[in-house]
Write an enzyme that holds these catalytic residues in place. Sequence first.
Site, PDB file in Angstrom:
ATOM      1  N   SER A 114       0.846  -1.192   0.000  1.00 24.48           N
ATOM      2  CA  SER A 114       0.000   0.000   0.000  1.00 24.48           C
ATOM      3  C   SER A 114       0.887   1.250   0.000  1.00 24.48           C
ATOM      4  CB  SER A 114      -0.957  -0.040   1.204  1.00 24.48           C
ATOM      5  OG  SER A 114      -1.976   0.929   1.069  1.00 24.48           O
ATOM      6  N   GLU A 207      -2.154  -2.475  -8.043  1.00 28.49           N
ATOM      7  CA  GLU A 207      -3.359  -2.799  -7.280  1.00 28.49           C
ATOM      8  C   GLU A 207      -3.845  -1.510  -6.646  1.00 28.49           C
ATOM      9  OE1 GLU A 207      -3.841  -2.823  -3.652  1.00 28.49           O
ATOM     10  OE2 GLU A 207      -1.941  -1.756  -3.450  1.00 28.49           O
ATOM     11  N   HIS A 272      -5.350  -5.341  -1.292  1.00 32.98           N
ATOM     12  CA  HIS A 272      -6.169  -5.045  -0.120  1.00 32.98           C
ATOM     13  C   HIS A 272      -7.331  -6.024   0.081  1.00 32.98           C
ATOM     14  CE1 HIS A 272      -3.982  -1.264  -0.636  1.00 32.98           C
ATOM     15  NE2 HIS A 272      -4.287  -0.979   0.618  1.00 32.98           N
TER      16      HIS A 272
END
Length: 301
Positions: A114, A207, A272
Site C-alpha cells: 500500500s 493494485e 487489499h
Amino acid sequence: MKPDVAPVFCSLKPKDVIGVVAPSARFDAQMFQKGVLCLESMGFEVHIPNGITSRHRYLAGTDRQRADVLNSLFADPGINGIIAARGGFGAMRLLPLLDWDTIAGNPKLFMGFSDATALIIPLISKGGICALHAPNLVSLGRADEQTLESFSRNLTGCFSRINLSSDQVLAGGRATGWLVGGNLATLVHMIGTAYQPDFTDGILFIEDVGEPAYKIDRMLTQMKMAGVLEGVKGVVTGSFENCDNDDYIPEIIQEVFFDANIPICMGIDVGHGAVNLSLPMGGGAILDADHACLEWDFAVK
C-alpha cells in the site's frame, strides 16, 4: 530510475531480527501486537524501536522521527529485516530524509504494501535491494492462512509460481523482466519527483483500493501521457478492492496498453483483498499469459 544491476534479495531465516518502522499512518495498538505475535510464531525476533507510537496529525510521528527510525534500522547490524507497521499515507514524505548511502551499504529485506510502495520503489532503484510486497505488520494480525503461508515462504526466499485464472488474461504472450510497481495511486503521486518510478524492461504490477473505475482510468492515462509506461514488458494486476464499477477496469487497462503488444493478466490475489500473497519486487519475473502464470527467475535483470 532503473537499477544498473539486479537488486539483491536478502532472505531471512528463523531467529533473525525484524525491526518495525511506522513510515505512514498511526496504527491500532491491539492489531500491532497481534502482528508482532504472528512474526514471533514464525520463529523471528521482533525489534520495536522507541518512538514509533508517536503521533503527528494522522501520521505516526513527524517526518524526521519516522525517517530517523528507518535510517537507524538500516544502520543497525543486528537488524536483518524491516517491516512497515501499516499503510495510509506519509511514506513518500520521508524520501528526502533517508540516508541512501547507508541503506545501499547495509542491504536488508523490507516488507510492506500500500503506502509502503513509496519506499519499495527507491529501495530497489537507489538502494539496490529487492523488497517484499507483503502484508504490513497490522495486516498480519488478521491475515488468513494462505496469506501467512505465502509471507513466510517468500521472506525466507522460497518463491512459488502463482497460477492465474485463464479468463483474466487480457492479452497473451510471454515476457521476462524485473517485477516492479505496487499501489497505483502511490505510484502516480511519485511522478514528477526525484523518485519517479522507471518501469523500463519491467513486469508492471498494480493494485488499489477504494478508487472508482474513472479514477483508475485517470491515473493510468496520466502515467501513459507522462511516458512512464514506455518500455513495460508485461502487466499483471492484483485486486481492485472496493472500487466502484470495477467491471470497467479490464477494458480500461486494454485501452491504455492497446498498442503495447505485451502480455496482460489480471486477478492475482495481491493487495487489499482478503488474500494478500507476497511478491518479491525488484527481482526477475516471468509473466506467461499463454499459460496464465507468474513465476520468478532472479537471473533476469
